[in-house]
Design an enzyme around this catalytic site. Structure first.
Site, PDB file in Angstrom:
ATOM      1  N   ILE A 193      -0.834  -3.846   0.488  1.00 33.97           N
ATOM      2  CA  ILE A 193      -1.935  -3.332  -0.334  1.00 33.97           C
ATOM      3  C   ILE A 193      -1.392  -2.219  -1.225  1.00 33.97           C
ATOM      4  CG2 ILE A 193      -4.140  -2.105  -0.305  1.00 33.97           C
ATOM      5  CD1 ILE A 193      -4.815  -3.503   2.281  1.00 33.97           C
ATOM      6  N   ARG A 200       8.675   0.516   4.387  1.00 35.83           N
ATOM      7  CA  ARG A 200       7.464  -0.109   3.874  1.00 35.83           C
ATOM      8  C   ARG A 200       7.623  -1.586   3.562  1.00 35.83           C
ATOM      9  NH1 ARG A 200       4.418   1.207  -1.896  1.00 35.83           N
ATOM     10  NH2 ARG A 200       2.430   0.188  -1.396  1.00 35.83           N
ATOM     11  N   CYS A 258       5.258  -2.585   8.759  1.00 36.87           N
ATOM     12  CA  CYS A 258       6.069  -1.451   8.317  1.00 36.87           C
ATOM     13  C   CYS A 258       6.716  -0.816   9.538  1.00 36.87           C
ATOM     14  CB  CYS A 258       5.211  -0.422   7.595  1.00 36.87           C
ATOM     15  SG  CYS A 258       4.446  -1.020   6.071  1.00 36.87           S
ATOM     16  N   ASP A 288      -4.673   1.742   1.686  1.00 40.36           N
ATOM     17  CA  ASP A 288      -5.502   2.098   2.838  1.00 40.36           C
ATOM     18  C   ASP A 288      -4.946   3.315   3.562  1.00 40.36           C
ATOM     19  OD1 ASP A 288      -3.306   0.623   3.616  1.00 40.36           O
ATOM     20  OD2 ASP A 288      -4.378  -0.706   4.970  1.00 40.36           O
ATOM     21  N   GLY A 309       0.307  -0.768   9.412  1.00 38.52           N
ATOM     22  CA  GLY A 309      -0.860  -1.575   9.726  1.00 38.52           C
ATOM     23  C   GLY A 309      -1.675  -1.915   8.502  1.00 38.52           C
TER      24      GLY A 309
END
Length: 370
Positions: free
Chosen positions: A56, A52, A2, A103, A79
Site C-alpha cells: 500500500i 519493506r 516486511c 496504513d 502487516g
C-alpha cells in the site's frame, strides 16, 4: 510481508551501533526487497530498522521507520490494516496531518490518539514496534491470531526484537543454544508453543499480546485479545446463521483485496481455497490469478485435478507447477534457515514452491485458506 527489528538499551550504558542494526536488518532482506531504513535515537539508546515489501502506497512516503511530525514517535510495522481508510478519515477529522497514503501512518496516529487501546480498532494482520520518546517507552504488539511473527530477547539490560530469530542472532550479545523444554513440546505438538522457541532465551510474543518496556526496565506484558472470550454470538435458525457466515466471508475476502500491487490466491481445490476463489471472482472484473503445485508420484494426496476444475469453473488465470523428491531434498537446508525453527508439517515445502510460482508471475500478494 516486511521485516522489522530493533534494539533498546533500557538499562545498559552501551550505545546502539548502526552497524549492528544494519547487520540484523540484512538478515531480513528477503522479507522486504523494495526498501530499507533505520533510526537511532539521539541518545543512541534505541535503534529501529525496517525492510519493506511495498503493498500500500508504493512511493517513498511509506518509508520506515516512520516518525510523527514532532519526531517524538517512531514506528516500524509489518502487516496490513484493512480498515485503515476508515480510521484515517476519523483521525483527519481530529486534525492529524498525513504525509502518505500508507496504513502505517494511520497506526502511528492512532497510537498517539488512543495509546494501547488503538490495537482494538485495528482490523488486519500485524507485528509492530512503537517508540514514545517522551515516556521513554517501547511497545511491541502482535495481531489477534498471530499471523505476523515477532520474537524478542532481554539480556543484560537490552531488549532485542525482530520478525525472525536469525536477525536476533545477528546481534553479538546473543548466542544460539537449544531450549530443552521447547524441544520436549515440539516432539509432542509439532511446533514450539509460544512464548517458547527452540532457542534458549529467545521468546515469541504470543498472538493477541502486547508488551511494553520503559527506561527503568519495567516490563508490562498483556493479552489484549482472546479467541475464547471474543466468540461471536450466533442467533437464528441454520439458514440465517449460514447466510451470516457467508456475509462475513464476503466482507473478509473483499477487505483482503485492498492492494496497490497484483494479488492472487493459492488454489488447492479444497473448500477454503475454493471459497476464496468463488468470492474473489464475484468482486473482480478480471480473472482471478490462481496458483497450484502438484507433487509428482503422490496422486493419492494431490488435489490438483480439483484445483483445475475449480479454476476452469471460475474462469481463473490459472498457473501450475510440479515438484518431486529432488525439490524436497534440495530445499531442506534453505528451508531450515528461512523458518528458524523446525515445523513438523511437510506442507511448508509445496508452500515454498507455490509462493515462488506466484512471484515468478509478478504476484506478490496472495490470499490463502487459513
Amino acid at each position: 510481508m516486511c521485516g522489522i527489528c530493533g534494539v533498546y538499551n533500557f538499562q545498559s550504558s552501551s550505545a546502539v551501533e548502526a552497524e549492528i542494526l544494519d547487520r540484523m536488518s540484512d538478515r531480513l532482506a528477503h522479507r522486504g526487497p523494495d526498501d530499507a531504513g533505520n533510526y537511532v535515537s539521539p541518545d543512541r539508546k534505541l535503534g529501529l530498522a525496517h525492510r519493506r515489501l511495498s503493498i500500500i502506497d508504493l512511493t517513498s512516503s511509506g518509508h520506515q521507520p516512520m516518525a510523527d511530525p514532532s519526531g517524538k514517535w517512531q514506528i516500524v510495522f509489518n502487516g496490513e490494516i484493512y480498515n485503515h481508510l476508515d480510521l484515517r478519515c476519523a483521525l483527519e477529522q481530529k486534525g492529524y496531518p498525513y504525509r502518505s497514503h500508507s496504513d502505517t501512518e494511520t497506526v502511528l496516529h492512532l497510537f498517539r490518539e488512543y495509546g494501547i487501546e488503538a490495537l482494538k480498532q485495528l482490523r488486519g494482520m500485524f507485528a509492530l514496534a512503537i517508540w514514545d520518546e517522551n515516556r521513554r517507552e517501547l511497545t511491541l504488539a502482535r495481531d489477534r491470531i498471530g499471523i505476523k511473527p515477532l520474537y524478542y530477547t532481554i539480556q543484560n539490560g537490552i531488549l532485542i526484537f525482530a520478525s525472525e530469530i536469525k536477525a536476533i542472532l545477528a546481534h553479538p550479545l546473543v548466542s544460539p543454544a537449544l531450549d530443552p523444554e521447547a524441544l520436549y513440546h515440539y516432539l509432542t505438538l509439532a511446533a514450539a508453543p509460544a512464548p517458547l522457541t527452540m532457542f534458549a532465551g529467545i521468546k515469541k510474543l504470543p498472538a493477541g499480546y502486547w508488551m511494553r518496556i520503559d527506561g527503568n526496565g519495567k516490563v508490562t506484558y498483556t493479552r489484549w485479545w482472546d479467541a475464547i472470550r471474543n466468540q461471536p454470538t450466533l442467533d437464528g435458525d441454520e439458514t440465517t446463521i449460514a447466510q451470516g457466515i457467508l456475509t462475513h466471508l464476503r466482507d473478509a475476502v473483499k477487505s483482503h483485496m485492498i492492494s496497490d500491487v497484483p494479488f492472487g490466491v493459492f488454489l488447492s481445490g479444497g473448500i477454503d481455497s475454493t471459497t476464496n476463489v468463488a468470492l474473489m471472482s464475484e468482486l473482480m472484473d478480471r480473472p482471478v490469478q490462481s496458483f497450484s503445485v502438484r507433487i509428482a508420484g503422490q496422486d493419492q494426496f494431490n488435489e490438483f485435478e480439483y484445483a483445475r476444475r475449480m479454476a476452469k469453473h471460475f474462469h481463473c488465470d490459472h498457473h501450475e507447477g510440479e515438484i518431486d523428491d529432488r525439490h524436497f531434498i534440495s530445499l531442506f537446508e534453505q528451508l531450515a534457515y528461512l523458518q528458524d525453527e523446525p515445523l513438523a508439517d511437510p506442507v511448508c515445502v509445496p508452500l515454498y514452491y507455490v509462493s515462488q510460482l506466484a512471484r515468478q508471475h509478478g504476484v506478490p500478494v496472495i490470499q490463502v485458506g487459513e
